[in-house]
Motif scaffolding. Sequence first.
Motif, short mmCIF file in Angstrom:
data_model
loop_
_atom_site.label_atom_id
_atom_site.label_comp_id
_atom_site.label_asym_id
_atom_site.label_seq_id
_atom_site.Cartn_x
_atom_site.Cartn_y
_atom_site.Cartn_z
N VAL A 1 54.86 30.20 104.72
CA VAL A 1 53.61 30.93 104.66
C VAL A 1 52.43 30.69 105.91
CG1 VAL A 1 51.17 30.65 103.08
CG2 VAL A 1 53.37 30.61 102.06
N GLY A 2 52.50 29.60 106.32
CA GLY A 2 51.70 29.29 107.54
C GLY A 2 51.94 30.09 108.87
N GLU A 3 53.18 29.79 109.08
CA GLU A 3 53.86 30.73 110.33
C GLU A 3 53.67 32.04 110.23
OE1 GLU A 3 58.14 31.45 112.17
OE2 GLU A 3 57.86 29.53 111.10
N ASP A 4 53.73 32.82 109.07
CA ASP A 4 53.40 34.11 108.61
C ASP A 4 52.10 34.49 108.99
OD1 ASP A 4 56.05 34.80 108.58
OD2 ASP A 4 56.22 34.44 106.49
N ALA A 5 51.15 33.57 108.30
CA ALA A 5 49.91 33.82 108.34
C ALA A 5 49.23 33.80 109.83
CB ALA A 5 49.04 32.72 107.65
N ARG A 6 49.75 33.17 110.79
CA ARG A 6 49.47 33.05 112.12
C ARG A 6 49.98 34.42 112.90
NH1 ARG A 6 50.05 27.58 111.15
NH2 ARG A 6 52.22 27.47 111.42
N MET A 7 50.80 35.00 112.10
CA MET A 7 51.10 36.47 112.73
C MET A 7 50.54 37.53 112.10
SD MET A 7 55.37 36.02 113.67
CE MET A 7 55.80 35.34 112.19
N ASP A 8 49.37 37.11 110.96
CA ASP A 8 48.67 37.96 110.38
C ASP A 8 49.59 38.73 109.48
OD1 ASP A 8 46.45 39.20 109.36
OD2 ASP A 8 46.87 40.88 110.50
N ARG A 9 50.77 38.02 108.57
CA ARG A 9 51.49 38.70 107.76
C ARG A 9 51.11 37.64 106.22
NH1 ARG A 9 57.06 38.63 110.92
NH2 ARG A 9 56.76 40.71 112.06
N ILE A 10 50.87 38.27 105.38
CA ILE A 10 50.79 37.47 104.15
C ILE A 10 51.90 38.04 103.09
CG2 ILE A 10 49.35 36.86 102.09
CD1 ILE A 10 47.03 36.88 104.13
N TYR A 11 52.84 37.44 102.96
CA TYR A 11 54.09 38.20 101.79
C TYR A 11 53.63 37.96 100.29
CZ TYR A 11 56.91 38.85 106.09
OH TYR A 11 57.39 39.53 107.12
N LEU A 12 52.99 36.71 100.13
CA LEU A 12 52.51 36.59 98.93
C LEU A 12 51.87 37.71 98.04
CD1 LEU A 12 51.29 32.72 99.18
CD2 LEU A 12 53.67 33.68 98.12
N PRO A 13 52.11 38.26 97.04
CA PRO A 13 51.57 39.29 96.46
C PRO A 13 49.96 39.34 96.12
CG PRO A 13 53.72 38.87 95.36
CD PRO A 13 53.36 37.59 96.10
N ALA A 14 49.45 40.09 96.74
CA ALA A 14 47.59 40.39 96.38
C ALA A 14 47.40 39.96 94.73
CB ALA A 14 47.20 41.62 96.82
N GLU A 15 48.45 40.57 93.81
CA GLU A 15 47.98 40.36 92.52
C GLU A 15 48.26 38.84 91.97
OE1 GLU A 15 50.95 42.77 90.23
OE2 GLU A 15 52.60 41.21 90.65
N ASP A 16 49.26 38.19 92.88
CA ASP A 16 49.05 36.74 92.38
C ASP A 16 47.93 35.91 93.00
OD1 ASP A 16 51.70 37.29 91.31
OD2 ASP A 16 52.98 36.48 92.89
N LEU A 17 47.59 36.29 94.22
CA LEU A 17 46.47 35.64 94.74
C LEU A 17 45.25 35.70 93.84
CD1 LEU A 17 48.58 35.63 97.49
CD2 LEU A 17 46.20 36.16 98.76
N GLN A 18 45.30 36.97 93.45
CA GLN A 18 43.99 37.31 92.46
C GLN A 18 44.06 36.50 91.24
OE1 GLN A 18 43.60 41.32 91.74
NE2 GLN A 18 41.53 41.31 90.40
N ARG A 19 45.29 36.36 90.80
CA ARG A 19 45.60 35.61 89.43
C ARG A 19 45.07 34.21 89.51
NH1 ARG A 19 51.41 35.11 86.27
NH2 ARG A 19 50.74 33.50 84.99
#
Length: 300
Positions: free
Chosen positions: A188-206
């Motif tokens: 998650v952290g490594e991807d975020a530093r490349m401006d990638r977020i794989y975790l679904p937006a619907e899960d973040l919102q939940r």
Amino acid sequence: MLAPDGGAHAPLGEVGTLGDERLGDCYRTCREIVRFHSKTFYLSSLFLSAEKKRAVWAVYAFCRTADDIIDRIAPARERLDAIDAWERQLVAAYNGITTDPIFAAFADSAQRFNIPIEPGLDLLRGARMDVTIRRYDTYDELREYCYLVASTVGLLVMPILGTMTPEAAAYGIALGRAMQMTNILRDVGEDARMDRIYLPAEDLQRFGCSESAILEEVIDERFTALMAFEIDRVRKMYAEAEPGIAMLSPESRYTVRLALSLYRRILERIEANDFDVFRRRAYVPFRAKMLTALTVAFAR
């Protein structure tokens, strides 16, 4: 990473005309790629017969190099063009012509084990998504991505491991998704530093976890609840995939069960790190890997 256009290598010509020594060098190239990039995969592969071991190394090297092409620092168009070139080499290799050691080994393995080309083409389609898509709205969208970049690997290795029935393929697809989701949670952290977020937006919102919080590497009760939810989901995926191991040839079952067990332990490491996937990389230490290998062996 090997040059995607094959220009860094002397022409190999027709795969079927390569001598044993030169083909052996091609497989050794693949082995070194596996050893460098995935100690877990490499350890699991060591329990296969020599021919099967070399074949899974070739599959991994093909897939890993595609991933490297996409993740390198270069303009999007350049990376997409490189993947297009990698795909052309795949098709040419299946027709018996290659200039690249990885494809020489892969084509030889494909011929020996009747590995279909379609999963390889699908994998490259998934690789292109990493250039053009940086967010996923729903889990269903992420699930399709996981199929393309990971379940396809299972479909490529299943003929090597001894089965390719539709029922067995379904279990292999489930295992591929579980492993890819494990990678996503670990990185998650490594991807975020490349401006990638794989975790679904619907899960973040939940769970009330904002995209900006992930980009800022915030670990709070909302983020930990989100990660716990995702880990539970992936554990269920491993449980869904596990019965398919019995459908493999007997000599392949230990390798796949060990790989599943080691990957599943990464989830435990994320929990042990208090869900800090930003500053602490979740990995299974060598001693724990050896203990897992023994545990799996005696559980058979």
